[in-house]
Design a protein around this motif. Structure first.
Motif, PDB file in Angstrom:
ATOM      1  N   ARG A 102       0.840  -1.200   0.000  1.00 13.17           N
ATOM      2  CA  ARG A 102       0.000   0.000   0.000  1.00 13.17           C
ATOM      3  C   ARG A 102       0.878   1.254   0.000  1.00 13.17           C
ATOM      4  O   ARG A 102       0.605   2.222  -0.726  1.00 13.17           O
ATOM      5  CB  ARG A 102      -0.894  -0.042   1.243  1.00 13.17           C
ATOM      6  CG  ARG A 102      -1.949   1.028   1.259  1.00 13.17           C
ATOM      7  CD  ARG A 102      -2.881   0.845   2.440  1.00 13.17           C
ATOM      8  NE  ARG A 102      -3.605   2.076   2.697  1.00 13.17           N
ATOM      9  CZ  ARG A 102      -4.272   2.335   3.807  1.00 13.17           C
ATOM     10  NH1 ARG A 102      -4.321   1.415   4.778  1.00 13.17           N
ATOM     11  NH2 ARG A 102      -4.894   3.478   3.969  1.00 13.17           N
ATOM     12  N   ALA A 103       1.922   1.230   0.810  1.00  6.65           N
ATOM     13  CA  ALA A 103       2.834   2.381   0.868  1.00  6.65           C
ATOM     14  C   ALA A 103       3.494   2.610  -0.484  1.00  6.65           C
ATOM     15  O   ALA A 103       3.587   3.743  -0.965  1.00  6.65           O
ATOM     16  CB  ALA A 103       3.885   2.147   1.949  1.00  6.65           C
ATOM     17  N   ARG A 104       3.953   1.509  -1.089  1.00  3.38           N
ATOM     18  CA  ARG A 104       4.608   1.621  -2.395  1.00  3.38           C
ATOM     19  C   ARG A 104       3.653   2.224  -3.423  1.00  3.38           C
ATOM     20  O   ARG A 104       3.997   3.168  -4.131  1.00  3.38           O
ATOM     21  CB  ARG A 104       5.065   0.225  -2.841  1.00  3.38           C
ATOM     22  CG  ARG A 104       5.734   0.197  -4.201  1.00  3.38           C
ATOM     23  CD  ARG A 104       5.696  -1.208  -4.780  1.00  3.38           C
ATOM     24  NE  ARG A 104       4.312  -1.662  -4.910  1.00  3.38           N
ATOM     25  CZ  ARG A 104       3.940  -2.947  -4.923  1.00  3.38           C
ATOM     26  NH1 ARG A 104       4.831  -3.899  -4.800  1.00  3.38           N
ATOM     27  NH2 ARG A 104       2.657  -3.272  -5.054  1.00  3.38           N
ATOM     28  N   VAL A 130       1.731  17.052   3.950  1.00  3.47           N
ATOM     29  CA  VAL A 130       0.391  16.510   3.690  1.00  3.47           C
ATOM     30  C   VAL A 130      -0.413  17.521   2.870  1.00  3.47           C
ATOM     31  O   VAL A 130      -0.722  18.614   3.352  1.00  3.47           O
ATOM     32  CB  VAL A 130      -0.348  16.193   5.012  1.00  3.47           C
ATOM     33  CG1 VAL A 130      -1.704  15.542   4.712  1.00  3.47           C
ATOM     34  CG2 VAL A 130       0.507  15.282   5.892  1.00  3.47           C
ATOM     35  N   ALA A 131      -0.740  17.144   1.633  1.00  2.00           N
ATOM     36  CA  ALA A 131      -1.422  18.076   0.729  1.00  2.00           C
ATOM     37  C   ALA A 131      -2.800  18.450   1.261  1.00  2.00           C
ATOM     38  O   ALA A 131      -3.215  19.600   1.183  1.00  2.00           O
ATOM     39  CB  ALA A 131      -1.537  17.447  -0.660  1.00  2.00           C
ATOM     40  N   GLU A 132      -3.490  17.479   1.818  1.00  3.67           N
ATOM     41  CA  GLU A 132      -4.862  17.677   2.272  1.00  3.67           C
ATOM     42  C   GLU A 132      -4.970  18.758   3.348  1.00  3.67           C
ATOM     43  O   GLU A 132      -5.909  19.557   3.349  1.00  3.67           O
ATOM     44  CB  GLU A 132      -5.370  16.336   2.820  1.00  3.67           C
ATOM     45  CG  GLU A 132      -6.723  16.337   3.488  1.00  3.67           C
ATOM     46  CD  GLU A 132      -7.030  14.986   4.145  1.00  3.67           C
ATOM     47  OE1 GLU A 132      -8.129  14.490   3.950  1.00  3.67           O
ATOM     48  OE2 GLU A 132      -6.144  14.437   4.861  1.00  3.67           O
ATOM     49  N   THR A 133      -3.999  18.797   4.255  1.00  5.32           N
ATOM     50  CA  THR A 133      -4.117  19.690   5.410  1.00  5.32           C
ATOM     51  C   THR A 133      -3.054  20.778   5.446  1.00  5.32           C
ATOM     52  O   THR A 133      -3.107  21.668   6.275  1.00  5.32           O
ATOM     53  CB  THR A 133      -3.988  18.892   6.718  1.00  5.32           C
ATOM     54  OG1 THR A 133      -2.676  18.316   6.769  1.00  5.32           O
ATOM     55  CG2 THR A 133      -5.020  17.779   6.792  1.00  5.32           C
ATOM     56  N   GLU A 176      -4.514  10.119   6.145  1.00  2.06           N
ATOM     57  CA  GLU A 176      -4.602   8.657   6.105  1.00  2.06           C
ATOM     58  C   GLU A 176      -3.324   8.061   5.488  1.00  2.06           C
ATOM     59  O   GLU A 176      -2.749   7.095   5.997  1.00  2.06           O
ATOM     60  CB  GLU A 176      -5.831   8.277   5.276  1.00  2.06           C
ATOM     61  CG  GLU A 176      -6.033   6.791   5.064  1.00  2.06           C
ATOM     62  CD  GLU A 176      -6.807   6.155   6.204  1.00  2.06           C
ATOM     63  OE1 GLU A 176      -7.509   6.899   6.918  1.00  2.06           O
ATOM     64  OE2 GLU A 176      -6.691   4.926   6.378  1.00  2.06           O
ATOM     65  N   ASP A 177      -2.879   8.659   4.382  1.00  3.31           N
ATOM     66  CA  ASP A 177      -1.653   8.194   3.718  1.00  3.31           C
ATOM     67  C   ASP A 177      -0.441   8.407   4.614  1.00  3.31           C
ATOM     68  O   ASP A 177       0.465   7.573   4.671  1.00  3.31           O
ATOM     69  CB  ASP A 177      -1.450   8.944   2.399  1.00  3.31           C
ATOM     70  CG  ASP A 177      -2.571   8.693   1.405  1.00  3.31           C
ATOM     71  OD1 ASP A 177      -3.016   7.529   1.326  1.00  3.31           O
ATOM     72  OD2 ASP A 177      -3.008   9.646   0.748  1.00  3.31           O
TER      73      ASP A 177
END
Lengths: 259, 477
Positions: free
Chosen positions: B50-52, B209-212, B248-249
């Protein structure tokens, strides 16, 4: 009704061919005992040194030759994890979807390291020779990490009456021996230090023999053993399984097995 | 230290007892700690995949994510600066310091600022720069580079640290420094003054973190938190590849980072910062800047080396590398050492200056095995080897040899004759060694092999010769 005898072509490997033919003899014997018809087509090199040196064109050229050499055999078996790992890399040397890539894929699917092959097709040795010795097994990196070979040689060796397997300490068990092809001559001091760590771990087990599946590692380690004046011997797993360790004090199958 | 001198530097490193003790401790302890920590996760292979995939997707939409991140930072009252290369990045940071009227700068450990040579650049502007990570502080006093991504002073022992402090901390002492606690107390006292007197704090960022709009900074000492809250200005300097889409990521990577790095579930401090002090905040900087550094990273996009951009700088590949754990980081002569350094440095500096690095690997594959984002480091090292070969940059006498051998190997009959001849000659030159025979040397030939090893003697003929002779006899019979 017996099934038709399936054919195996031996990939001799350059190092075995020139420096220790007894390993090929032992591999042929093991394949014969397992019921395969063994052939040795005239062959050059699989191209591993070129692949690792970054000469992908040269490796692809040799790959095409090897694909032709080994066409038509049911299986291709080598006493080396790293040479088989190279054959398994062949498909990546050609354009996806090309005829070469398909032929490479076909060869890769038929190519096996000897212990892996026996484990799949003849997991119980027909003539397990007696060997009253303690041995430490060195997992060569290509076999271990690219082919997943770890339990197969141990399962085979454990069938030898009299043999005791000794495992290396965890930290050293997973480590490379420092051979690395050209690495060992380009950076010899570093290579020797890594070898010494592996050898000291083997010595710490008190084993009589160091057994492995790749002659590159074994020559490097035995050469270092000889230079250090240590009596420990490095032998190939095929020699051990065939009862053909030169001067290894192996006996014939003692009848307690299935032979 | 220069990557061109890797062989000599590596050989010297093998003879340094303090370094060797540290490396031995790392080699024996770290793999077990990491393995135990990862075994505590419900499904490490799935998390790794998932990380990859998430890193690949992020790198695939880097521009979009960075712009989203920038918008968040601006909304929070901060400023984002874009630096194409090291020079631009240093100039931007220097100008920000000047604009702030700064004289004293404190820094939290950051590999990107090592990469761009920020300290030298700021000092040339007349700024006083103090590293606040303990290991980084020690090597700054000594004028050295980090020898490990996470443990920059790995190569030093207590006695080295004592000598360094006695030389640089001009304070009265009743007796010489011996205990680690005393050294730590001295460093704390020195650093406390630096923290309180600093005008600008510079940190890296492990992730954005793009979202925040968060910059995420992970440390074990808490020095980054002081560096970013006490001075009036906080400047984050980080690589463009550090951005992830969502919190989350971020969680996925944080679960992997400390486990891979030090065998712990989390680092002691994981801090998310979003901008300058808001009205009503008790503390925090008045000005907040982020400098996004490219410096060669975007040139990897779309190439087979792009997976390098997944790297989260955990250093697991260093800790598990037979070469790194033999020679340490300084031998590489590059800012980033170990397998990831060997794979990344040619992209940053060009292959000519770094040709030894991709060769200084046995290609054992353990780096890729332990990488939490599955970077195919051996493949990338092979790529750089091919680049060096194509550019005729030699790291040894292999080039003509390789060409000759390539020709031979393509002609099996001739190859067989040459191998047979070699087997015979080597047999003739061998001497007894117990029950077997060996070669001890071949004069000027094969020095690389014989410097440290004998060669077990061959039988004198090749297997293929023997096999074919036997077949002929069988047919004749």
């Amino acid at each position: 009704m017996t099934a038709p005898t399936r054919s195996v072509a031996l990939l001799v490997t350059c190092l075995v061919d020139a420096l220790r033919p007894s390993v090929a003899e032992a591999t042929v014997a093991l394949l014969g005992q397992a019921g395969f018809a063994v052939a040795v087509p005239r062959q050059g090199c699989c191209g591993q040194p070129l692949l690792n040196a970054g000469d992908a064109d040269g490796a692809a050229d040799l790959a095409r030759r090897m694909i032709a050499v080994f066409a038509g055999y049911d299986f291709v078996v080598a006493p080396s994890g790293s040479c088989i790992a190279t054959l398994r890399e062949y498909p990546r040397l050609f354009a996806p979807g090309s005829a070469d890539a398909a032929a490479a894929q076909d060869l890769a699917a038929r190519a096996f390291e000897i212990c892996d092959f026996l484990d799949r097709h003849a997991a119980v040795l027909e003539n397990a020779p007696r060997w009253d010795a303690s041995v430490a097994y060195h997992d060569a990196c290509s076999g271990l990490r690219q082919l997943g070979i770890r339990n197969q040689p141990r399962a085979l060796l454990s069938q030898l009456p009299g043999l005791e397997l000794r495992e290396l300490a965890t930290a050293e068990a997973a480590e490379c021996c420092g051979f690395g092809g050209l690495f060992c001559v380009k950076y010899p001091a570093v290579s020797a230090q890594i070898a010494d760590r592996k050898l000291d771990a083997v010595l710490a087990t008190g084993a009589d023999f160091l057994v492995g599946g790749d002659l590159g590692c074994l020559l490097h380690l035995e050469g270092r053993l000889q230079r250090r004046g240590l009596p420990l011997r490095a032998v190939h797993v095929a020699e051990a399984l065939a009862g053909q360790v030169p001067g290894g004090g192996q006996g014939p199958a003692d009848g307690s097995g299935r032979g | 230290m220069d990557s061109r001198d890797f062989p000599a530097q590596a050989a010297a490193a093998l003879e340094q007892p303090t370094l060797q003790r540290s490396l031995a401790a790392m080699r024996t302890a770290m793999p077990g700690l990491r393995a135990t920590a990862l075994a505590g996760l419900p499904d490490y292979p799935a998390l790794r995949a998932r990380a990859r995939d998430m890193r690949d997707a992020s790198i695939g939409s880097l521009g979009e994510l960075l712009r989203a991140y920038e918008a968040r930072v601006i909304a929070a009252g901060g400023t984002v600066h874009w630096a194409r290369n090291a020079e631009e990045a240093c100039r931007i940071v220097g100008e920000l310091c000047d604009a702030a009227g700064a004289r004293r700068v404190i820094k939290s450990k950051s590999m990107v600022t090592e990469e761009i040579g920020l300290n030298d650049s700021l000092q040339r502007r007349g700024l006083q720069v103090t590293e606040t990570d303990l290991g980084e502080y020690i090597i700054q006093l000594r004028g050295e580079r980090p020898s490990h991504i996470l443990a920059p002073a790995l190569h030093l022992g207590l006695a080295d640290v004592a000598a360094t402090f006695e030389q640089h901390h001009r304070r009265p002492r009743a007796e010489p420094l011996r205990e680690a606690e005393d050294m730590l107390a001295e460093a704390r006292a020195e650093l406390r003054a630096a923290f309180l007197g600093a005008d600008v704090g510079i940190t890296g960022a492990n992730f954005l973190v793009a979202e925040t709009g968060a910059a995420v900074i992970v440390t074990n000492e808490g020095n980054a938190d002081l560096s970013m809250t006490l001075p009036a200005t906080h400047i984050v300097v980080t690589g463009i590849e550090k951005v992830v889409p969502t919190l989350e990521d971020l969680g996925v990577l944080l679960r992997l980072l400390a486990r891979s790095a030090i065998g712990e579930p989390l680092s002691a401090y994981t801090t998310l910062v979003h901008g300058p002090r808001r009205p009503g905040d008790a503390a925090g900087p008045r000005a907040f800047h982020v400098v996004l550094v490219d410096n060669g990273r975007s040139s990897l996009l779309g190439t087979t080396q792009q997976p390098l951009l997944r790297c989260i700088r955990c250093s697991a590949c260093l800790n598990h590398c037979p070469v790194y754990t033999s020679v340490g980081g300084h031998a590489y002569g590059s800012v980033y050492s170990g397998p990831i350094g060997a794979a990344l440095t040619p992209a940053l500096t060009g292959i000519a200056a770094a040709a030894h690095l991709p060769n200084a690997s046995t290609l054992c594959g353990r780096c890729e095995d332990v990488c939490p984002v599955a970077i195919p480091i051996p493949d990338i090292l092979r790529h750089w080897r091919s680049q060096a070969l194509a550019a005729r940059i030699g790291t040894g006498p292999e080039r003509p040899g390789l060409r000759a051998w390539r020709y031979l190997a393509a002609h099996p009959w001739l190859y067989g004759r040459v191998l047979a001849l070699a087997a015979r000659v080597l047999r003739l030159l061998s001497v007894p060694a117990g029950a077997r025979r060996r070669l001890r040397g071949l004069g000027s030939l094969g020095r690389g092999w014989f410097a440290w090893r004998d060669l077990p003697a061959p039988d004198g003929e090749t297997f293929q010769e023997r096999w074919r002779r036997r077949r002929l006899r069988q047919r004749g019979a």
